[in-house]
Design a protein around this motif. Structure first.
Motif, mmCIF file in Angstrom:
data_model
loop_
_atom_site.group_PDB
_atom_site.id
_atom_site.type_symbol
_atom_site.label_atom_id
_atom_site.label_comp_id
_atom_site.label_asym_id
_atom_site.label_seq_id
_atom_site.Cartn_x
_atom_site.Cartn_y
_atom_site.Cartn_z
ATOM 1 N N VAL A 18 91.879 -94.063 -18.791
ATOM 2 C CA VAL A 18 92.619 -92.984 -18.862
ATOM 3 C C VAL A 18 93.399 -92.840 -17.406
ATOM 4 C CG1 VAL A 18 93.150 -90.373 -19.181
ATOM 5 C CG2 VAL A 18 92.076 -92.090 -20.919
ATOM 6 N N VAL A 19 92.196 -92.602 -16.317
ATOM 7 C CA VAL A 19 92.527 -92.286 -14.806
ATOM 8 C C VAL A 19 93.684 -93.368 -14.585
ATOM 9 C CG1 VAL A 19 91.715 -92.269 -12.658
ATOM 10 C CG2 VAL A 19 90.436 -91.322 -14.582
ATOM 11 N N ALA A 20 93.342 -94.726 -14.573
ATOM 12 C CA ALA A 20 94.362 -95.732 -14.369
ATOM 13 C C ALA A 20 95.627 -95.414 -14.788
ATOM 14 C CB ALA A 20 93.522 -97.038 -14.457
ATOM 15 N N GLN A 21 95.632 -95.052 -16.175
ATOM 16 C CA GLN A 21 97.245 -94.865 -16.835
ATOM 17 C C GLN A 21 97.687 -93.478 -16.180
ATOM 18 O OE1 GLN A 21 99.261 -96.670 -18.731
ATOM 19 N NE2 GLN A 21 97.736 -98.244 -18.384
ATOM 20 N N VAL A 22 97.124 -92.414 -16.012
ATOM 21 C CA VAL A 22 97.634 -91.550 -15.157
ATOM 22 C C VAL A 22 98.220 -91.839 -13.877
ATOM 23 C CG1 VAL A 22 97.283 -89.101 -14.419
ATOM 24 C CG2 VAL A 22 96.303 -89.815 -16.689
#
Length: 142
Positions: free
Chosen positions: A64-68
């Motif tokens: 999720v962090v990487a996609q944000v």
């Protein structure tokens, strides 16, 4: 260690701008930040450290962090993205994802340091929240 979460703003959110969530965590937009595009990924359960998670949970939140980060890079084209997990004042697992620009008030120093220059008038696009919601739903699932 069981922590007191009665006053935790991540356990009891108010006025959050939700961009995406699943049963484990959520991505939110920080609208009142002097650093346009600042987002956070917050673990729903009140725990303090990344190492408190199982491997699959750690993989999930980091995805999720990487996609944000990826969506911020595509939409805002910053010079750099800062990713931080501090949790010193509020020991609830969360990540800051902060677009940085060469002309921002603190660059190249951390956003928590003393300003080096006056803030810029930079803003996010008018439809930023909707675009982030759409993109995260596509890349992470609804």
């Amino acid at each position: 260690i069981k922590m007191n979460n009665e006053s935790c703003v991540y356990c009891h959110p108010t006025n959050e701008i939700l961009l995406w969530q699943n049963p484990l965590c959520r991505a939110i937009f920080i609208a009142d930040s002097p650093f346009p595009g600042w987002c956070r990924v917050v673990w729903h359960e009140h725990i303090a450290e990344l190492s408190d998670l199982r491997d699959d949970q750690r993989n999930s939140i980091m995805t999720v962090v990487a996609q944000v980060e990826a969506q911020l890079r595509q939409l805002l084209t910053p010079a750099k993205i800062n990713i931080a997990s501090l949790g010193t004042a509020l020991p609830h697992l969360h990540w800051h994802i902060i677009p940085r620009y060469l002309d921002d008030s603190h660059f190249p120093e951390p956003v928590w340091s003393q300003a080096l220059r006056a803030p810029t008038a930079r803003t996010v696009p008018e439809n930023f929240i909707e675009l982030m919601r759409e993109r995260l739903a596509i890349t992470l699932g609804e």
